[in-house]
Design a protein around this motif. Structure first.
Motif, PDB file in Angstrom:
ATOM      1  N   UNK A  81      54.758 -12.565   4.604  1.00  0.00           N
ATOM      2  CA  UNK A  81      55.672 -11.487   4.969  1.00  0.00           C
ATOM      3  C   UNK A  81      55.057 -10.102   4.901  1.00  0.00           C
ATOM      4  N   UNK A  82      53.746 -10.038   5.033  1.00  0.00           N
ATOM      5  CA  UNK A  82      53.026  -8.761   4.975  1.00  0.00           C
ATOM      6  C   UNK A  82      52.819  -8.246   6.397  1.00  0.00           C
ATOM      7  N   UNK A  83      53.074  -6.969   6.610  1.00  0.00           N
ATOM      8  CA  UNK A  83      52.829  -6.375   7.927  1.00  0.00           C
ATOM      9  C   UNK A  83      51.358  -6.022   8.061  1.00  0.00           C
ATOM     10  N   UNK A  84      50.945  -5.765   9.287  1.00  0.00           N
ATOM     11  CA  UNK A  84      49.565  -5.317   9.505  1.00  0.00           C
ATOM     12  C   UNK A  84      49.311  -4.011   8.759  1.00  0.00           C
ATOM     13  N   UNK A  85      50.286  -3.133   8.768  1.00  0.00           N
ATOM     14  CA  UNK A  85      50.154  -1.840   8.079  1.00  0.00           C
ATOM     15  C   UNK A  85      49.979  -2.040   6.574  1.00  0.00           C
ATOM     16  N   UNK A  86      50.775  -2.916   5.991  1.00  0.00           N
ATOM     17  CA  UNK A  86      50.679  -3.170   4.548  1.00  0.00           C
ATOM     18  C   UNK A  86      49.326  -3.771   4.179  1.00  0.00           C
ATOM     19  N   UNK A  87      48.866  -4.721   4.975  1.00  0.00           N
ATOM     20  CA  UNK A  87      47.560  -5.327   4.712  1.00  0.00           C
ATOM     21  C   UNK A  87      46.459  -4.287   4.837  1.00  0.00           C
ATOM     22  N   UNK A  88      46.545  -3.479   5.870  1.00  0.00           N
ATOM     23  CA  UNK A  88      45.537  -2.439   6.083  1.00  0.00           C
ATOM     24  C   UNK A  88      45.482  -1.483   4.889  1.00  0.00           C
ATOM     25  N   UNK A  89      46.634  -1.103   4.381  1.00  0.00           N
ATOM     26  CA  UNK A  89      46.676  -0.196   3.233  1.00  0.00           C
ATOM     27  C   UNK A  89      46.060  -0.830   1.991  1.00  0.00           C
ATOM     28  N   UNK A  90      46.336  -2.128   1.774  1.00  0.00           N
ATOM     29  CA  UNK A  90      45.771  -2.835   0.624  1.00  0.00           C
ATOM     30  C   UNK A  90      44.255  -2.907   0.709  1.00  0.00           C
ATOM     31  N   UNK A  91      43.757  -3.018   1.943  1.00  0.00           N
ATOM     32  CA  UNK A  91      42.322  -3.196   2.155  1.00  0.00           C
ATOM     33  C   UNK A  91      41.603  -1.852   2.336  1.00  0.00           C
ATOM     34  N   UNK A  92      42.361  -0.814   2.672  1.00  0.00           N
ATOM     35  CA  UNK A  92      41.778   0.510   2.830  1.00  0.00           C
ATOM     36  C   UNK A  92      41.250   0.797   4.221  1.00  0.00           C
ATOM     37  N   UNK A  93      41.923   0.241   5.250  1.00  0.00           N
ATOM     38  CA  UNK A  93      41.521   0.486   6.630  1.00  0.00           C
ATOM     39  C   UNK A  93      42.764   0.795   7.461  1.00  0.00           C
ATOM     40  N   UNK A  94      42.582   1.069   8.738  1.00  0.00           N
ATOM     41  CA  UNK A  94      43.700   1.328   9.651  1.00  0.00           C
ATOM     42  C   UNK A  94      44.269   0.007  10.156  1.00  0.00           C
ATOM     43  N   UNK A  95      45.572  -0.003  10.469  1.00  0.00           N
ATOM     44  CA  UNK A  95      46.202  -1.239  10.927  1.00  0.00           C
ATOM     45  C   UNK A  95      45.607  -1.708  12.253  1.00  0.00           C
ATOM     46  N   UNK A  96      45.074  -0.789  13.055  1.00  0.00           N
ATOM     47  CA  UNK A  96      44.466  -1.188  14.325  1.00  0.00           C
ATOM     48  C   UNK A  96      43.275  -2.113  14.090  1.00  0.00           C
ATOM     49  N   UNK A  97      42.580  -1.885  12.970  1.00  0.00           N
ATOM     50  CA  UNK A  97      41.439  -2.746  12.648  1.00  0.00           C
ATOM     51  C   UNK A  97      41.921  -4.158  12.313  1.00  0.00           C
ATOM     52  N   UNK A  98      43.045  -4.255  11.624  1.00  0.00           N
ATOM     53  CA  UNK A  98      43.626  -5.572  11.330  1.00  0.00           C
ATOM     54  C   UNK A  98      43.963  -6.270  12.645  1.00  0.00           C
ATOM     55  N   UNK A  99      44.533  -5.536  13.595  1.00  0.00           N
ATOM     56  CA  UNK A  99      44.843  -6.109  14.911  1.00  0.00           C
ATOM     57  C   UNK A  99      43.592  -6.672  15.561  1.00  0.00           C
ATOM     58  N   UNK A 100      42.515  -5.923  15.502  1.00  0.00           N
ATOM     59  CA  UNK A 100      41.259  -6.368  16.121  1.00  0.00           C
ATOM     60  C   UNK A 100      40.694  -7.597  15.421  1.00  0.00           C
ATOM     61  N   UNK A 101      40.825  -7.645  14.093  1.00  0.00           N
ATOM     62  CA  UNK A 101      40.368  -8.836  13.358  1.00  0.00           C
ATOM     63  C   UNK A 101      41.188 -10.049  13.772  1.00  0.00           C
TER      64      UNK A 101
END
Length: 120
Positions: A21-41
């Motif tokens: 139930x984690x959003x891309x934005x939440x994951x990105x914040x936990x990892x310290x990157x932008x959510x767009x990078x999560x999308x690309x991954x």
């Protein structure tokens, strides 16, 4: 050109993120990157470095090996049936809802589903 391993790892990131139930934005914040990078991954457009994969695994509470599970089967068959299933939003919502049910009721529901599928 996307590499099949990058696509597989990305789909496993998305699968785990959705199941928790984690959003891309939440994951990105936990990892310290932008959510767009999560999308690309997640699409396999960008490769995930070893250190970033480590951070993502910690954020999603899985081992590194989780992201590679099913890769041997996929390579052997030349198909990615798991990815097709895991990209289906309805299937992911069903799985997330299933695991939100208390364990005792979840086991009973599982047994009911097993019986119904044997009948079909």
């Amino acid at each position: 050109m996307k590499h099949p391993v990058d696509i597989h790892v990305g789909s496993r990131i998305r699968q785990r993120r959705w199941m928790t139930g984690v959003t891309q934005q939440q994951l990105a914040e936990k990892v310290g990157i932008k959510f767009q990078q999560i999308q690309k991954y997640e699409t396999g457009m960008n490769r995930v470095s070893a250190s970033r994969l480590w951070d993502i695994a910690e954020a999603l509470d899985v081992t590194i090996s989780f992201f590679f599970e099913g890769l041997d089967t996929e390579a052997a068959t030349g198909e990615d049936a798991q990815r097709d299933f895991m990209t289906d939003r309805e299937a992911m919502e069903l799985i997330r809802s299933y695991y939100a049910i208390p364990e005792a009721q979840r086991r009973r529901l599982f047994e009911l589903a097993r019986v119904l599928s044997d009948v079909a």
